[in-house]
Enzyme design. Structure first.
Site, PDB file in Angstrom:
ATOM      1  N   ASP A  28      28.866  89.540  41.285  1.00  0.00           N
ATOM      2  CA  ASP A  28      29.739  90.099  40.251  1.00  0.00           C
ATOM      3  C   ASP A  28      31.098  90.513  40.800  1.00  0.00           C
ATOM      4  OD1 ASP A  28      28.766  92.247  41.753  1.00  0.00           O
ATOM      5  OD2 ASP A  28      27.420  92.922  40.185  1.00  0.00           O
ATOM      6  N   ASP A  80      20.078 102.899  36.741  1.00  0.00           N
ATOM      7  CA  ASP A  80      19.631 102.588  35.377  1.00  0.00           C
ATOM      8  C   ASP A  80      18.840 101.284  35.307  1.00  0.00           C
ATOM      9  OD1 ASP A  80      21.590 100.688  35.769  1.00  0.00           O
ATOM     10  OD2 ASP A  80      22.853 101.291  34.069  1.00  0.00           O
ATOM     11  N   HIS A  87      19.881  98.325  36.498  1.00  0.00           N
ATOM     12  CA  HIS A  87      20.656  97.074  36.423  1.00  0.00           C
ATOM     13  C   HIS A  87      20.549  96.294  37.725  1.00  0.00           C
ATOM     14  CE1 HIS A  87      24.509  99.377  37.813  1.00  0.00           C
ATOM     15  NE2 HIS A  87      24.082  98.665  38.821  1.00  0.00           N
ATOM     16  N   GLU A 120      23.613  95.400  32.636  1.00  0.00           N
ATOM     17  CA  GLU A 120      23.262  96.748  32.208  1.00  0.00           C
ATOM     18  C   GLU A 120      22.071  96.706  31.236  1.00  0.00           C
ATOM     19  OE1 GLU A 120      24.422  99.023  33.870  1.00  0.00           O
ATOM     20  OE2 GLU A 120      26.566  99.403  33.694  1.00  0.00           O
TER      21      GLU A 120
HETATM   22  P1  PGA Z   1      24.483 100.762  45.331  1.00  0.00           P
HETATM   23  O1  PGA Z   1      24.602  99.978  43.940  1.00  0.00           O
HETATM   24  O2  PGA Z   1      23.955  99.760  46.309  1.00  0.00           O
HETATM   25  O3  PGA Z   1      25.894 101.164  45.673  1.00  0.00           O
HETATM   26  O4  PGA Z   1      23.568 101.901  45.114  1.00  0.00           O
HETATM   27  C1  PGA Z   1      23.550  99.149  43.539  1.00  0.00           C
HETATM   28  C2  PGA Z   1      23.870  98.562  42.174  1.00  0.00           C
HETATM   29  O5  PGA Z   1      24.568  99.206  41.383  1.00  0.00           O
HETATM   30  O6  PGA Z   1      23.388  97.456  41.889  1.00  0.00           O
END
Ligand code: PGA
Length: 256
Positions: free
Chosen positions: A67, A136, A138, A143
């Site tokens: 992404d 959450d 994702h 999302e």
């Molecule tokens: P993080 O993010 O590795 O910074 O915890 C993971 C994500 O949002 O997929």
């Protein structure tokens, strides 16, 4: 799912790096799907160390990132393109022409997303996809309520995700609202998935992903439909798993 709980994020990341190195040793032209965020940083450090010690050659691999933020150029220090060059691509000296990150400045977003899907297919599909997970649930920036069959497209971030990622920006309001992300369907098409999660803050999302029902409200739960997923956790991220003892028993007694 193949659930492995390690004593630390370092140990889990070393195991993930060794797994990737073994794949690339078998298939020099492997196509790797890569993630950003804090979670894969230790993994990338391990991969860099392996390349420097001669234990890994990434010169013929191709990479696709999950992404990118809409509105940020790949040169912006807050972009994921910049993150990847800083944390992996430049240190391992990979030819940047073999690396792919969605273009957050693409004038025609739909065409960019379609071209991204075509590029993945033209490369032969993703052999191994590295994933982190949001608090959450994702994966990528899919999302909650993302369609489980979704492909690369533009998405709107939740307030929670923008707050979680505000540490890279001046304030949550500066975090772009829109992103380009591979879809859940894109991720499910990869031949193998390594999902990494560390810390108590991920424990609820991890438990719902592995043990909850499959549903778009926890996008990572779609991985239950994939045939080859390994989840690498530390104790904190595993702390809400009902079947933790079973996973440890399986890992200690792997079938021959
Ligand atoms: P993080 O993010 O590795 O910074 O915890 C993971 C994500 O949002 O997929």
């Amino acid at each position: 799912m193949d659930v492995r709980v390690y004593r630390s994020a370092e140990e889990a990341s070393s195991a993930a790096a060794a797994h990737i190195a073994a794949l690339v040793a078998r298939k020099h032209e492997a196509v790797l799907g890569l993630a950003t965020g804090d979670t894969p940083l230790l993994l990338y450090r391990q991969l860099i160390a392996l390349v420097r010690s001669g234990g890994l050659d990434l010169s013929r691999t191709t990479t696709f990132n999950l992404d990118e933020y809409v509105g940020l150029s790949g040169d912006d220090p807050r972009s994921y393109g910049h993150y990847m060059r800083t944390n992996l691509f430049d240190p391992v000296g990979i030819d940047l022409a073999r690396t792919h990150v969605p273009d957050g400045l693409a004038p025609d977003v739909e065409a960019e997303c379609e071209a991204y899907e075509h590029a993945i297919a033209a490369a032969g599909g993703i052999d191994l996809q590295v994933l982190g997970i949001g608090a959450d649930g994702h994966v990528g920036f899919n999302e909650p309520t993302s369609s489980l069959g979704s492909r690369t497209r533009i998405k709107t971030l939740t307030r929670r995700t923008r707050a979680d990622n505000a540490r890279f920006f001046e304030s949550p309001d500066d975090v772009p609202l829109h992103v380009l992300t591979m879809g859940i369907g894109t991720i499910l098409d990869s031949r193998e998935v390594l999902l990494l999660a560390f810390g108590d803050g991920k424990a609820d999302a991890v438990a719902r992903t592995i043990e909850g029902p499959v549903g778009a409200i926890v996008p990572a739960s779609a991985l239950q439909l994939h045939r080859n997923v390994r989840v690498l956790l530390d104790d904190g991220a595993a702390s809400r798993l009902a079947l933790r003892a079973y996973y440890d028993e399986v890992a200690a007694n792997l079938p021959p």
